[in-house]
Design a protein around this motif. Structure first.
Motif, PDB file in Angstrom:
ATOM      1  N   HIS A 244       0.838  -1.202   0.000  1.00  0.00           N
ATOM      2  CA  HIS A 244       0.000   0.000   0.000  1.00  0.00           C
ATOM      3  C   HIS A 244       0.875   1.256   0.000  1.00  0.00           C
ATOM      4  O   HIS A 244       0.582   2.235  -0.711  1.00  0.00           O
ATOM      5  CB  HIS A 244      -0.913  -0.020   1.228  1.00  0.00           C
ATOM      6  N   ALA A 245       1.946   1.225   0.777  1.00  0.00           N
ATOM      7  CA  ALA A 245       2.868   2.369   0.824  1.00  0.00           C
ATOM      8  C   ALA A 245       3.521   2.599  -0.524  1.00  0.00           C
ATOM      9  O   ALA A 245       3.697   3.752  -0.960  1.00  0.00           O
ATOM     10  CB  ALA A 245       3.925   2.129   1.899  1.00  0.00           C
ATOM     11  N   LEU A 246       3.871   1.524  -1.202  1.00  0.00           N
ATOM     12  CA  LEU A 246       4.480   1.656  -2.532  1.00  0.00           C
ATOM     13  C   LEU A 246       3.455   2.162  -3.545  1.00  0.00           C
ATOM     14  O   LEU A 246       3.758   3.036  -4.362  1.00  0.00           O
ATOM     15  CB  LEU A 246       5.050   0.307  -2.978  1.00  0.00           C
ATOM     16  N   GLU A 247       2.261   1.609  -3.470  1.00  0.00           N
ATOM     17  CA  GLU A 247       1.210   2.005  -4.406  1.00  0.00           C
ATOM     18  C   GLU A 247       0.877   3.482  -4.289  1.00  0.00           C
ATOM     19  O   GLU A 247       0.617   4.160  -5.294  1.00  0.00           O
ATOM     20  CB  GLU A 247      -0.050   1.166  -4.151  1.00  0.00           C
ATOM     21  N   HIS A 248       0.914   4.002  -3.059  1.00  0.00           N
ATOM     22  CA  HIS A 248       0.529   5.397  -2.825  1.00  0.00           C
ATOM     23  C   HIS A 248       1.738   6.311  -2.568  1.00  0.00           C
ATOM     24  O   HIS A 248       1.573   7.443  -2.098  1.00  0.00           O
ATOM     25  CB  HIS A 248      -0.465   5.475  -1.675  1.00  0.00           C
ATOM     26  N   ASN A 249       2.918   5.792  -2.830  1.00  0.00           N
ATOM     27  CA  ASN A 249       4.143   6.604  -2.829  1.00  0.00           C
ATOM     28  C   ASN A 249       4.453   7.243  -1.483  1.00  0.00           C
ATOM     29  O   ASN A 249       4.792   8.422  -1.394  1.00  0.00           O
ATOM     30  CB  ASN A 249       4.068   7.689  -3.918  1.00  0.00           C
ATOM     31  N   TYR A 250       4.355   6.467  -0.390  1.00  0.00           N
ATOM     32  CA  TYR A 250       4.783   6.994   0.898  1.00  0.00           C
ATOM     33  C   TYR A 250       5.739   6.057   1.634  1.00  0.00           C
ATOM     34  O   TYR A 250       5.949   6.183   2.835  1.00  0.00           O
ATOM     35  CB  TYR A 250       3.581   7.339   1.783  1.00  0.00           C
ATOM     36  N   SER A 251       6.368   5.143   0.912  1.00  0.00           N
ATOM     37  CA  SER A 251       7.290   4.199   1.561  1.00  0.00           C
ATOM     38  C   SER A 251       8.476   4.917   2.199  1.00  0.00           C
ATOM     39  O   SER A 251       9.095   4.397   3.132  1.00  0.00           O
ATOM     40  CB  SER A 251       7.795   3.159   0.560  1.00  0.00           C
ATOM     41  N   HIS A 252       8.771   6.136   1.749  1.00  0.00           N
ATOM     42  CA  HIS A 252       9.872   6.916   2.313  1.00  0.00           C
ATOM     43  C   HIS A 252       9.492   7.541   3.656  1.00  0.00           C
ATOM     44  O   HIS A 252      10.335   8.167   4.316  1.00  0.00           O
ATOM     45  CB  HIS A 252      10.292   8.019   1.342  1.00  0.00           C
ATOM     46  N   GLN A 253       8.226   7.364   4.073  1.00  0.00           N
ATOM     47  CA  GLN A 253       7.757   7.912   5.349  1.00  0.00           C
ATOM     48  C   GLN A 253       7.383   6.804   6.345  1.00  0.00           C
ATOM     49  O   GLN A 253       6.648   7.052   7.294  1.00  0.00           O
ATOM     50  CB  GLN A 253       6.526   8.797   5.121  1.00  0.00           C
ATOM     51  N   VAL A 254       7.918   5.619   6.134  1.00  0.00           N
ATOM     52  CA  VAL A 254       7.565   4.465   6.963  1.00  0.00           C
ATOM     53  C   VAL A 254       8.790   3.912   7.670  1.00  0.00           C
ATOM     54  O   VAL A 254       9.862   3.777   7.062  1.00  0.00           O
ATOM     55  CB  VAL A 254       6.935   3.346   6.104  1.00  0.00           C
ATOM     56  N   ILE A 255       8.653   3.612   8.971  1.00  0.00           N
ATOM     57  CA  ILE A 255       9.690   2.883   9.683  1.00  0.00           C
ATOM     58  C   ILE A 255       9.110   1.547  10.140  1.00  0.00           C
ATOM     59  O   ILE A 255       7.915   1.434  10.413  1.00  0.00           O
ATOM     60  CB  ILE A 255      10.271   3.672  10.875  1.00  0.00           C
ATOM     61  N   LEU A 256       9.963   0.539  10.217  1.00  0.00           N
ATOM     62  CA  LEU A 256       9.538  -0.829  10.472  1.00  0.00           C
ATOM     63  C   LEU A 256      10.152  -1.380  11.753  1.00  0.00           C
ATOM     64  O   LEU A 256      11.274  -1.023  12.114  1.00  0.00           O
ATOM     65  CB  LEU A 256       9.940  -1.733   9.298  1.00  0.00           C
ATOM     66  N   SER A 257       9.424  -2.253  12.416  1.00  0.00           N
ATOM     67  CA  SER A 257       9.964  -2.913  13.603  1.00  0.00           C
ATOM     68  C   SER A 257       9.039  -4.051  14.022  1.00  0.00           C
ATOM     69  O   SER A 257       8.049  -4.359  13.337  1.00  0.00           O
ATOM     70  CB  SER A 257      10.148  -1.908  14.748  1.00  0.00           C
ATOM     71  N   GLU A 258       9.373  -4.695  15.158  1.00  0.00           N
ATOM     72  CA  GLU A 258       8.615  -5.851  15.639  1.00  0.00           C
ATOM     73  C   GLU A 258       7.806  -5.556  16.902  1.00  0.00           C
ATOM     74  O   GLU A 258       6.783  -6.168  17.140  1.00  0.00           O
ATOM     75  CB  GLU A 258       9.580  -7.005  15.938  1.00  0.00           C
ATOM     76  N   ASP A 259       8.294  -4.663  17.756  1.00  0.00           N
ATOM     77  CA  ASP A 259       7.627  -4.319  19.011  1.00  0.00           C
ATOM     78  C   ASP A 259       7.486  -5.529  19.936  1.00  0.00           C
ATOM     79  O   ASP A 259       6.453  -5.727  20.569  1.00  0.00           O
ATOM     80  CB  ASP A 259       6.259  -3.683  18.754  1.00  0.00           C
ATOM     81  N   TYR A 260       8.532  -6.324  20.015  1.00  0.00           N
ATOM     82  CA  TYR A 260       8.598  -7.381  21.015  1.00  0.00           C
ATOM     83  C   TYR A 260       9.246  -6.810  22.282  1.00  0.00           C
ATOM     84  O   TYR A 260       9.814  -5.720  22.273  1.00  0.00           O
ATOM     85  CB  TYR A 260       9.458  -8.548  20.523  1.00  0.00           C
ATOM     86  N   ASP A 261       9.192  -7.565  23.351  1.00  0.00           N
ATOM     87  CA  ASP A 261       9.932  -7.272  24.573  1.00  0.00           C
ATOM     88  C   ASP A 261      11.053  -8.302  24.657  1.00  0.00           C
ATOM     89  O   ASP A 261      10.802  -9.502  24.763  1.00  0.00           O
ATOM     90  CB  ASP A 261       8.997  -7.378  25.782  1.00  0.00           C
ATOM     91  N   PHE A 262      12.284  -7.845  24.585  1.00  0.00           N
ATOM     92  CA  PHE A 262      13.432  -8.762  24.554  1.00  0.00           C
ATOM     93  C   PHE A 262      13.419  -9.747  25.720  1.00  0.00           C
ATOM     94  O   PHE A 262      13.602 -10.949  25.533  1.00  0.00           O
ATOM     95  CB  PHE A 262      14.741  -7.961  24.600  1.00  0.00           C
ATOM     96  N   TYR A 263      13.226  -9.235  26.932  1.00  0.00           N
ATOM     97  CA  TYR A 263      13.280 -10.111  28.100  1.00  0.00           C
ATOM     98  C   TYR A 263      12.137 -11.119  28.088  1.00  0.00           C
ATOM     99  O   TYR A 263      12.326 -12.304  28.385  1.00  0.00           O
ATOM    100  CB  TYR A 263      13.261  -9.296  29.386  1.00  0.00           C
ATOM    101  N   ALA A 264      10.936 -10.662  27.715  1.00  0.00           N
ATOM    102  CA  ALA A 264       9.797 -11.571  27.642  1.00  0.00           C
ATOM    103  C   ALA A 264      10.041 -12.660  26.603  1.00  0.00           C
ATOM    104  O   ALA A 264       9.745 -13.842  26.840  1.00  0.00           O
ATOM    105  CB  ALA A 264       8.522 -10.795  27.305  1.00  0.00           C
TER     106      ALA A 264
END
Length: 310
Positions: A244-264
């Protein structure tokens, strides 16, 4: 300039980045406050967490990760000594935060000039450092906020205003947890009134509801989007959001991650594999299913380097 727990680095040194993680979320606010306000660390506790989390961070390093953004604010138990020791041991950059450092109930006791006083503290955190460890002055690399469910209440408005003041004074970006997309118009209205540059704000957890209509409204105004709950079982849905980000040309405004808790995660038999799956499974999955490799790499290298650059 990127501010890490081992000192400042150039943004070109960030490399592949997980932009929203938690090394050890702590619900005990007294424990968290002793670390933040008193610079008091429990060495026995830290050693226990260090031993459990080290294998995960080492695994991430082997998988190609070079930087981790700690999304736990001070009141969530951000543990600078632990972050410093793990960063030093693994040679992974870790970016700390300022932000929520007092219980929100304080607003109901001290509402007068609440945002000005809070902003003053966050600015002080940046100018003087959160702590000094081994002669390293550790400065926050972003301002972390968590907005409540059910609407943007008065304390959330005050915290957004405080973050706006601190952002403009220091250059720190605002990393804001918002789970309900319907509240983003109110958030943006406050930011606009406070004249926050849109490129200094990211809507964390925009993928939680995956409200594409609201996502487009936000990115069209120049704000950033966090697709940051990329976890096992969600890969197809998150890949579709990247499409969707590529289709609408906003992939340059996206950051990615997992949002896990390392210790958990360290308590699970497959904890290392689950954490490293972002690089070892999800990224290859995206490439195999039509997302150009240079695009996905840019989203985990170039984008966070631009967003967290001060």
């Amino acid at each position: 300039m990127i501010y890490t727990v081992r000192g400042p680095i150039d943004k070109t040194q960030m490399g592949r980045t997980l932009s929203h993680e938690h090394l050890d979320w702590i619900f005990d606010q007294n424990f968290a406050s002793r670390m933040y306000f008193g610079k008091q660390y429990d060495e026995d506790y830290n050693q226990k967490i260090f031993d459990k989390v080290l294998p995960i961070i080492s695994g991430l390093r082997e998988a190609g990760c070079q930087t981790i953004v700690e999304a736990s604010p001070p009141l969530g138990g951000q543990n600078l000594k632990l972050l410093y020791d793990l960063s030093f041991k693994t040679n992974i950059n870790i970016i700390a935060s300022t932000g929520i450092n007092i219980t929100k109930y304080a607003y109901h006791i001290f509402p007068e000039k609440f945002e000005e006083q809070l902003a003053k503290k966050w600015i002080q955190d940046f100018e003087e450092g959160l702590d000094v460890i081994d002669n390293v002055c550790i400065k926050p690399g972003h301002i972390k906020l968590l907005l409540e469910r059910g609407g943007v209440n008065n304390v959330d408005k005050a915290m957004l205003k405080a973050a706006a003041i601190a952002c403009k004074a220091t250059g720190m970006s605002i990393h804001c947890h918002v789970l309900e997309a319907e509240h983003m118009p109110k958030v943006m209205k406050i930011l606009e009134k406070m004249e926050v540059p849109p490129h200094k704000f990211v809507w964390a957890h925009a993928d939680y509801e995956s409200n594409r209509e609201m996502i487009l409204e936000v990115v069209k105004k120049g704000y950033w989007i966090g697709f940051d709950t990329i976890q096992a079982g969600k890969y197809e849905e998150r890949k579709e959001l990247i499409d969707h980000a590529l289709e609408h040309n906003y992939s340059h405004q996206v950051i990615l991650s997992e949002d896990y808790d390392f210790y958990a995660e360290s308590k699970k038999k497959d904890g290392i594999e689950r954490y490293c799956a972002f690089f070892n499974v999800f990224v290859p999955y995206c490439i195999e299913n039509g997302i150009p490799q240079d695009v996905i790499e840019s989203m985990i290298v170039d984008n966070p380097a631009r967003f967290y650059d001060i």
